[in-house]
Design a protein around this motif. Structure first.
Motif, PDB file in Angstrom:
ATOM      1  N   ALA A 184      45.783 -95.988  -8.828  1.00 49.28           N
ATOM      2  CA  ALA A 184      44.408 -95.729  -9.132  1.00 49.28           C
ATOM      3  C   ALA A 184      43.859 -97.200  -9.729  1.00 49.28           C
ATOM      4  O   ALA A 184      42.653 -97.883  -9.700  1.00 49.28           O
ATOM      5  CB  ALA A 184      44.312 -94.946 -10.144  1.00 49.28           C
ATOM      6  N   LEU A 185      45.084 -98.117 -10.498  1.00 48.44           N
ATOM      7  CA  LEU A 185      44.582 -99.222 -10.971  1.00 48.44           C
ATOM      8  C   LEU A 185      44.311-100.376  -9.836  1.00 48.44           C
ATOM      9  O   LEU A 185      43.365-101.100  -9.997  1.00 48.44           O
ATOM     10  CB  LEU A 185      45.794 -99.721 -11.656  1.00 48.44           C
ATOM     11  CG  LEU A 185      45.892-101.364 -12.451  1.00 48.44           C
ATOM     12  CD1 LEU A 185      44.540-101.061 -13.327  1.00 48.44           C
ATOM     13  CD2 LEU A 185      47.061-101.467 -13.265  1.00 48.44           C
ATOM     14  N   SER A 186      45.007-100.053  -8.681  1.00 47.79           N
ATOM     15  CA  SER A 186      44.969-101.206  -7.680  1.00 47.79           C
ATOM     16  C   SER A 186      43.461-100.839  -7.081  1.00 47.79           C
ATOM     17  O   SER A 186      42.830-101.715  -6.702  1.00 47.79           O
ATOM     18  CB  SER A 186      45.932-100.713  -6.570  1.00 47.79           C
ATOM     19  OG  SER A 186      45.870 -99.846  -6.044  1.00 47.79           O
ATOM     20  N   ALA A 187      42.888 -99.587  -7.158  1.00 48.78           N
ATOM     21  CA  ALA A 187      41.606 -99.207  -6.455  1.00 48.78           C
ATOM     22  C   ALA A 187      40.509 -99.799  -7.506  1.00 48.78           C
ATOM     23  O   ALA A 187      39.508-100.155  -7.099  1.00 48.78           O
ATOM     24  CB  ALA A 187      41.530 -97.492  -6.495  1.00 48.78           C
ATOM     25  N   VAL A 193      45.907 -82.147  -5.128  1.00 44.67           N
ATOM     26  CA  VAL A 193      45.281 -83.235  -6.477  1.00 44.67           C
ATOM     27  C   VAL A 193      44.519 -84.301  -6.196  1.00 44.67           C
ATOM     28  O   VAL A 193      43.367 -84.295  -6.667  1.00 44.67           O
ATOM     29  CB  VAL A 193      46.514 -83.438  -7.409  1.00 44.67           C
ATOM     30  CG1 VAL A 193      45.991 -84.428  -8.597  1.00 44.67           C
ATOM     31  CG2 VAL A 193      47.330 -82.417  -7.897  1.00 44.67           C
ATOM     32  N   THR A 194      45.063 -85.027  -5.371  1.00 42.86           N
ATOM     33  CA  THR A 194      44.252 -86.308  -4.784  1.00 42.86           C
ATOM     34  C   THR A 194      42.788 -86.040  -4.101  1.00 42.86           C
ATOM     35  O   THR A 194      41.949 -86.760  -3.944  1.00 42.86           O
ATOM     36  CB  THR A 194      45.037 -87.316  -4.160  1.00 42.86           C
ATOM     37  OG1 THR A 194      45.781 -86.871  -3.176  1.00 42.86           O
ATOM     38  CG2 THR A 194      46.114 -87.740  -5.414  1.00 42.86           C
ATOM     39  N   LEU A 195      42.922 -85.049  -3.288  1.00 43.90           N
ATOM     40  CA  LEU A 195      41.831 -84.399  -2.557  1.00 43.90           C
ATOM     41  C   LEU A 195      40.874 -83.946  -3.430  1.00 43.90           C
ATOM     42  O   LEU A 195      39.501 -84.228  -3.117  1.00 43.90           O
ATOM     43  CB  LEU A 195      42.290 -83.395  -1.510  1.00 43.90           C
ATOM     44  CG  LEU A 195      41.220 -82.885  -0.643  1.00 43.90           C
ATOM     45  CD1 LEU A 195      40.546 -84.031   0.271  1.00 43.90           C
ATOM     46  CD2 LEU A 195      41.577 -81.967   0.205  1.00 43.90           C
ATOM     47  N   GLY A 196      41.338 -83.291  -4.421  1.00 41.36           N
ATOM     48  CA  GLY A 196      40.248 -82.859  -5.418  1.00 41.36           C
ATOM     49  C   GLY A 196      39.416 -83.768  -6.159  1.00 41.36           C
ATOM     50  O   GLY A 196      38.567 -84.057  -6.250  1.00 41.36           O
ATOM     51  N   MET A 197      40.553 -85.138  -6.374  1.00 41.38           N
ATOM     52  CA  MET A 197      40.098 -86.113  -7.268  1.00 41.38           C
ATOM     53  C   MET A 197      39.051 -86.919  -6.507  1.00 41.38           C
ATOM     54  O   MET A 197      38.166 -87.628  -6.915  1.00 41.38           O
ATOM     55  CB  MET A 197      41.198 -87.016  -7.753  1.00 41.38           C
ATOM     56  CG  MET A 197      40.937 -88.172  -8.481  1.00 41.38           C
ATOM     57  SD  MET A 197      39.613 -87.721  -9.959  1.00 41.38           S
ATOM     58  CE  MET A 197      40.970 -86.626 -11.142  1.00 41.38           C
ATOM     59  N   LEU A 198      38.955 -86.879  -5.069  1.00 42.80           N
ATOM     60  CA  LEU A 198      38.144 -87.724  -4.074  1.00 42.80           C
ATOM     61  C   LEU A 198      36.815 -87.188  -4.288  1.00 42.80           C
ATOM     62  O   LEU A 198      36.036 -88.034  -4.331  1.00 42.80           O
ATOM     63  CB  LEU A 198      38.690 -87.537  -2.782  1.00 42.80           C
ATOM     64  CG  LEU A 198      38.115 -88.006  -1.560  1.00 42.80           C
ATOM     65  CD1 LEU A 198      38.888 -88.195  -0.396  1.00 42.80           C
ATOM     66  CD2 LEU A 198      36.953 -87.246  -1.177  1.00 42.80           C
ATOM     67  N   SER A 199      36.645 -86.085  -4.575  1.00 42.91           N
ATOM     68  CA  SER A 199      35.283 -85.381  -5.011  1.00 42.91           C
ATOM     69  C   SER A 199      34.902 -85.525  -6.130  1.00 42.91           C
ATOM     70  O   SER A 199      33.765 -86.015  -6.525  1.00 42.91           O
ATOM     71  CB  SER A 199      35.409 -83.858  -4.264  1.00 42.91           C
ATOM     72  OG  SER A 199      34.092 -83.392  -4.625  1.00 42.91           O
ATOM     73  N   ILE A 200      35.718 -85.175  -7.081  1.00 43.23           N
ATOM     74  CA  ILE A 200      35.307 -85.425  -8.398  1.00 43.23           C
ATOM     75  C   ILE A 200      35.166 -86.929  -8.996  1.00 43.23           C
ATOM     76  O   ILE A 200      33.991 -87.051  -9.612  1.00 43.23           O
ATOM     77  CB  ILE A 200      36.745 -85.076  -9.400  1.00 43.23           C
ATOM     78  CG1 ILE A 200      36.802 -83.380  -9.350  1.00 43.23           C
ATOM     79  CG2 ILE A 200      36.230 -85.304 -10.799  1.00 43.23           C
ATOM     80  CD1 ILE A 200      38.155 -83.225 -10.002  1.00 43.23           C
ATOM     81  N   ALA A 201      35.533 -88.082  -8.502  1.00 41.82           N
ATOM     82  CA  ALA A 201      35.529 -89.359  -8.927  1.00 41.82           C
ATOM     83  C   ALA A 201      34.162 -89.922  -8.309  1.00 41.82           C
ATOM     84  O   ALA A 201      33.420 -90.575  -9.121  1.00 41.82           O
ATOM     85  CB  ALA A 201      36.529 -90.147  -8.318  1.00 41.82           C
ATOM     86  N   ALA A 240      46.309 -91.306 -14.464  1.00 43.21           N
ATOM     87  CA  ALA A 240      47.236 -90.397 -15.252  1.00 43.21           C
ATOM     88  C   ALA A 240      46.951 -89.003 -14.930  1.00 43.21           C
ATOM     89  O   ALA A 240      48.111 -88.074 -14.978  1.00 43.21           O
ATOM     90  CB  ALA A 240      47.278 -90.976 -16.766  1.00 43.21           C
ATOM     91  N   PHE A 241      45.804 -88.537 -14.883  1.00 42.20           N
ATOM     92  CA  PHE A 241      45.528 -87.134 -14.571  1.00 42.20           C
ATOM     93  C   PHE A 241      46.161 -86.562 -13.471  1.00 42.20           C
ATOM     94  O   PHE A 241      46.725 -85.711 -13.356  1.00 42.20           O
ATOM     95  CB  PHE A 241      43.909 -87.151 -14.693  1.00 42.20           C
ATOM     96  CG  PHE A 241      43.343 -85.860 -14.416  1.00 42.20           C
ATOM     97  CD1 PHE A 241      43.375 -84.885 -15.453  1.00 42.20           C
ATOM     98  CD2 PHE A 241      43.137 -85.329 -13.102  1.00 42.20           C
ATOM     99  CE1 PHE A 241      42.965 -83.559 -15.353  1.00 42.20           C
ATOM    100  CE2 PHE A 241      42.605 -84.016 -12.789  1.00 42.20           C
ATOM    101  CZ  PHE A 241      42.463 -83.017 -13.576  1.00 42.20           C
ATOM    102  N   ASN A 242      45.990 -87.452 -12.268  1.00 44.16           N
ATOM    103  CA  ASN A 242      46.690 -87.069 -11.020  1.00 44.16           C
ATOM    104  C   ASN A 242      48.123 -87.028 -11.126  1.00 44.16           C
ATOM    105  O   ASN A 242      48.855 -86.141 -10.656  1.00 44.16           O
ATOM    106  CB  ASN A 242      46.363 -88.285  -9.973  1.00 44.16           C
ATOM    107  CG  ASN A 242      45.002 -88.106  -9.506  1.00 44.16           C
ATOM    108  OD1 ASN A 242      44.311 -87.287  -9.488  1.00 44.16           O
ATOM    109  ND2 ASN A 242      44.443 -89.175  -8.801  1.00 44.16           N
ATOM    110  N   GLY A 243      48.596 -87.960 -11.891  1.00 45.18           N
ATOM    111  CA  GLY A 243      50.029 -88.019 -12.108  1.00 45.18           C
ATOM    112  C   GLY A 243      50.657 -86.907 -12.651  1.00 45.18           C
ATOM    113  O   GLY A 243      51.745 -86.262 -12.511  1.00 45.18           O
TER     114      GLY A 243
END
Length: 333
Positions: free
Chosen positions: A234-237, A135-143, A119-122
């Motif tokens: 994200a749910l699939s992951a 966005v998703t590159l940033g989340m790659l590091s954050i997660a 939801a955050f990414n979306g």
């Protein structure tokens, strides 16, 4: 000139056959079949029950995430964070269960984490106009960083009172000796295929990828659909993370590292177009199968495993080239 019923049926049959044979997924499937035949004759260990079991089980984790990634790619987006989201969701599950909570609570916490990340990414992408890549590159590091914080960067291998239930969930074979992850993959693929083919949501996803501006003008709730799509990715992951945790019996903070590249490769090799508007659930499975067969065959043929990236990268280039040539041919017609 009058056209008879037999001629009309014949034209439809030829059109149906031409559509299948003209699709990228069909030729990738042929490549998978030919590779299996070749490896079965070239090696003594490929066609063994143990190796087939390992291949079918290993392919499931990439394939499950590729199903969600395919939806993202159909809309014209990309999600680079899935490997790290898998790690975070696996670690949340492990830490919660290690603290003494039940498997149900652990799974709920893991799924909730995945949906929150999606939801955050979306929202950033759909409502604030951020580029999906950024966005998703940033989340790659954050997660992955959050996974390290949650576990203090340690290995978690004890899952509390429901430890055995989790191992059975991911590592068991409850139906006819088929590995549980394979069953989950098949069920999720059927659901994804049904959604894309037969539901209004699926039509909206393709409409956004085909022409987002036109989709907006025709009343498609583009921002809301995009948020849901990234939540599904994200749910699939997260689901793959839960299954892989049960299979491995331990979670480290490097789990899922680099997995996003394999997932994107599986979707693209299976026929998803990075420009948007094209993709199938079956294609995601076929693409994931080809990648796993490549990985498995290198060891059996005595080829250095470091060549894996070259083979997979080459398959991606060929897939994109095939799609480009097909588009050029259709344009000439």
């Amino acid at each position: 000139m009058a056209v008879t019923l037999d001629q009309t049926i014949g034209q439809k049959q030829r059109s149906w056959l031409a559509t299948i044979m003209g699709g990228q997924t069909f030729w990738v499937l042929i490549a998978v079949i030919l590779a299996c035949i070749f490896l079965s004759t070239a090696t003594d260990s490929f066609a063994t029950a143990k190796n087939i079991y390992n291949i079918t089980r290993n392919v499931t984790f990439v394939a499950i995430i590729a199903l969600g990634m395919t939806l993202v790619i159909i809309t014209g987006g990309i999600d680079l964070s899935v490997g790290s989201v898998l790690c975070l969701c696996s670690m949340v599950l492990a830490v919660v269960m290690h603290a003494g909570y039940s498997i149900e609570v652990g799974i709920a916490a893991s799924i909730g984490t995945a949906l929150l990340v999606g939801a955050f990414n979306g929202v950033l992408i759909a409502y604030l106009g951020f580029p999906p890549f950024v966005v998703t590159l940033g989340m790659l590091s954050i997660a992955r960083s959050l996974a390290m914080v949650a576990s203090n960067n340690t290995v978690v291998f004890q899952f509390g009172p429901d430890h055995d239930k989790l191992l059975a969930l991911g590592g068991g074979a409850w139906v006819f000796g088929i590995a549980n992850p394979v069953l989950y993959m098949v069920v999720l693929a059927l659901i994804t295929g049904f959604v894309l083919r037969w539901t209004k949501f699926g039509r909206y996803v393709f409409a956004i990828g085909g022409n987002e501006h036109a989709a907006t003008l025709t009343g498609v709730p583009v921002p809301r659909i995009k948020v849901i799509v990234y939540m599904i990715s994200a749910l699939s992951a997260g689901v793959a993370g839960i299954i892989q945790t049960g299979w491995l019996g331990a979670v480290t903070t490097n789990i899922g590292a680099g997995m996003e590249l394999q997932v994107i490769a599986a979707a693209v090799i299976g026929g998803a177009n990075l420009a948007g508007g094209v993709g199938t659930a079956f294609g995601a499975l076929v693409g994931a199968a080809l990648i796993e067969i490549i990985r498995n065959s290198l060891g059996l043929l005595g080829i250095n495993a470091f060549w894996q990236g070259c083979f997979i990268g080459g398959a991606i280039v060929l897939a994109v080239l095939f799609d480009r040539l097909r588009n050029l041919r259709q344009g000439d017609e």
